[in-house]
Design a protein around this motif. Structure first.
Motif, PDB file in Angstrom:
ATOM      1  N   THR A  97       0.393  -0.554   0.033  1.00 49.07           N
ATOM      2  CA  THR A  97      -0.084  -0.155   0.452  1.00 49.07           C
ATOM      3  C   THR A  97       0.644   1.168   0.168  1.00 49.07           C
ATOM      4  N   LEU A  98       1.989   0.995   0.910  1.00 52.59           N
ATOM      5  CA  LEU A  98       3.146   2.458   0.604  1.00 52.59           C
ATOM      6  C   LEU A  98       3.454   2.479  -1.056  1.00 52.59           C
ATOM      7  N   GLN A  99       3.852   1.629  -0.914  1.00 49.21           N
ATOM      8  CA  GLN A  99       4.403   1.468  -1.910  1.00 49.21           C
ATOM      9  C   GLN A  99       3.782   2.022  -3.736  1.00 49.21           C
ATOM     10  N   HIS A 100       2.252   1.596  -3.365  1.00 47.99           N
ATOM     11  CA  HIS A 100       1.182   2.385  -4.516  1.00 47.99           C
ATOM     12  C   HIS A 100       1.132   3.515  -3.916  1.00 47.99           C
ATOM     13  N   PHE A 101       1.635   4.383  -2.275  1.00 48.56           N
ATOM     14  CA  PHE A 101       0.756   5.503  -2.105  1.00 48.56           C
ATOM     15  C   PHE A 101       1.671   6.804  -2.921  1.00 48.56           C
ATOM     16  N   THR A 130       4.455  10.439  -5.430  1.00 47.56           N
ATOM     17  CA  THR A 130       5.213  10.963  -7.052  1.00 47.56           C
ATOM     18  C   THR A 130       5.076  11.662  -8.270  1.00 47.56           C
ATOM     19  N   GLY A 131       4.637  10.840  -8.720  1.00 46.20           N
ATOM     20  CA  GLY A 131       4.084  10.799  -9.848  1.00 46.20           C
ATOM     21  C   GLY A 131       3.290  12.166  -9.436  1.00 46.20           C
ATOM     22  N   GLY A 167       4.729  14.954  -8.110  1.00 46.61           N
ATOM     23  CA  GLY A 167       5.253  16.051  -7.169  1.00 46.61           C
ATOM     24  C   GLY A 167       4.884  16.133  -6.380  1.00 46.61           C
ATOM     25  N   VAL A 168       4.555  15.399  -5.310  1.00 47.56           N
ATOM     26  CA  VAL A 168       4.047  15.297  -4.262  1.00 47.56           C
ATOM     27  C   VAL A 168       5.743  15.116  -3.160  1.00 47.56           C
ATOM     28  N   VAL A 169       6.306  15.569  -2.737  1.00 47.09           N
ATOM     29  CA  VAL A 169       7.657  14.784  -1.836  1.00 47.09           C
ATOM     30  C   VAL A 169       7.630  14.389  -0.214  1.00 47.09           C
ATOM     31  N   HIS A 170       8.140  13.573   0.019  1.00 45.81           N
ATOM     32  CA  HIS A 170       7.893  12.977   1.468  1.00 45.81           C
ATOM     33  C   HIS A 170       8.874  12.572   2.115  1.00 45.81           C
ATOM     34  N   SER A 171       8.653  12.707   3.766  1.00 50.06           N
ATOM     35  CA  SER A 171      10.135  12.227   4.662  1.00 50.06           C
ATOM     36  C   SER A 171       9.561  10.935   5.451  1.00 50.06           C
ATOM     37  N   TYR A 172      10.125  10.283   5.858  1.00 48.25           N
ATOM     38  CA  TYR A 172       9.813   9.520   6.979  1.00 48.25           C
ATOM     39  C   TYR A 172       9.633  10.229   8.551  1.00 48.25           C
ATOM     40  N   PHE A 173       8.737  10.498   9.466  1.00 51.24           N
ATOM     41  CA  PHE A 173       8.471  11.112  10.331  1.00 51.24           C
ATOM     42  C   PHE A 173       8.164   9.655  11.825  1.00 51.24           C
ATOM     43  N   LEU A 189       4.484   9.785   7.824  1.00 49.12           N
ATOM     44  CA  LEU A 189       4.961  10.527   6.493  1.00 49.12           C
ATOM     45  C   LEU A 189       4.530  11.885   6.702  1.00 49.12           C
ATOM     46  N   ARG A 190       5.349  13.257   6.784  1.00 45.85           N
ATOM     47  CA  ARG A 190       5.490  14.499   6.142  1.00 45.85           C
ATOM     48  C   ARG A 190       5.174  14.300   4.372  1.00 45.85           C
ATOM     49  N   ILE A 191       4.104  15.362   4.216  1.00 45.78           N
ATOM     50  CA  ILE A 191       4.104  15.160   2.480  1.00 45.78           C
ATOM     51  C   ILE A 191       3.375  16.368   2.308  1.00 45.78           C
ATOM     52  N   GLY A 192       4.046  17.223   1.269  1.00 45.71           N
ATOM     53  CA  GLY A 192       3.276  18.578   1.167  1.00 45.71           C
ATOM     54  C   GLY A 192       4.261  18.833  -0.909  1.00 45.71           C
ATOM     55  N   TYR A 193       4.436  19.726  -1.247  1.00 47.73           N
ATOM     56  CA  TYR A 193       5.096  20.270  -2.423  1.00 47.73           C
ATOM     57  C   TYR A 193       6.549  20.757  -1.861  1.00 47.73           C
ATOM     58  N   GLY A 194       7.431  20.774  -2.651  1.00 42.70           N
ATOM     59  CA  GLY A 194       8.989  21.202  -1.982  1.00 42.70           C
ATOM     60  C   GLY A 194      10.009  20.970  -3.630  1.00 42.70           C
TER      61      GLY A 194
END
Length: 101
Positions: A33-37, A42-43, A45-51, A79-84
């Motif tokens: 599920t995580l891989q799919h998300f 990412t496609g 343009g959303v970036v992420h980092s593990y928190f 995860l923290r996500i957003g545009y960066g």
């Protein structure tokens, strides 16, 4: 703690993935599920980092589950996500440097 609050404040959204049980099969399904998300976001343009600290420290995990009223769900990945801005890729070494041929 202060650094964590700064990271939270700078994030557009937080995404929490949960599992119903602490079993290998639940973890594997969560990974799928995580891989799919991540591929989809990412496609777009959303970036992420593990928190993940709140999930890894038992006291914080229990408190978060209670605050969010997760019932029998276990907080597993946060995860923290957003545009960066794009970050530089990690440096890679050639295979010749890694293996002695």
């Amino acid at each position: 703690m202060k650094g964590d609050l700064k990271k939270i404040d700078s994030s557009s959204h937080l995404v929490l993935f949960t599992t119903r049980q602490h079993t290998f099969s639940n973890w594997i399904e969560l990974g799928r599920t995580l891989q799919h998300f991540l591929l989809i976001t990412t496609g777009e343009g959303v970036v992420h980092s593990y928190f993940n600290q709140p999930n890894e420290i038992r006291e914080l995990s229990v408190r978060m589950a209670g605050t969010l009223q997760l019932g029998e769900e276990y907080p597993s990945i946060l995860l923290r996500i957003g545009y960066g801005e794009a970050m530089p890729y990690s440096k890679r070494r050639g295979i010749e440097e890694v293996l002695s041929l």
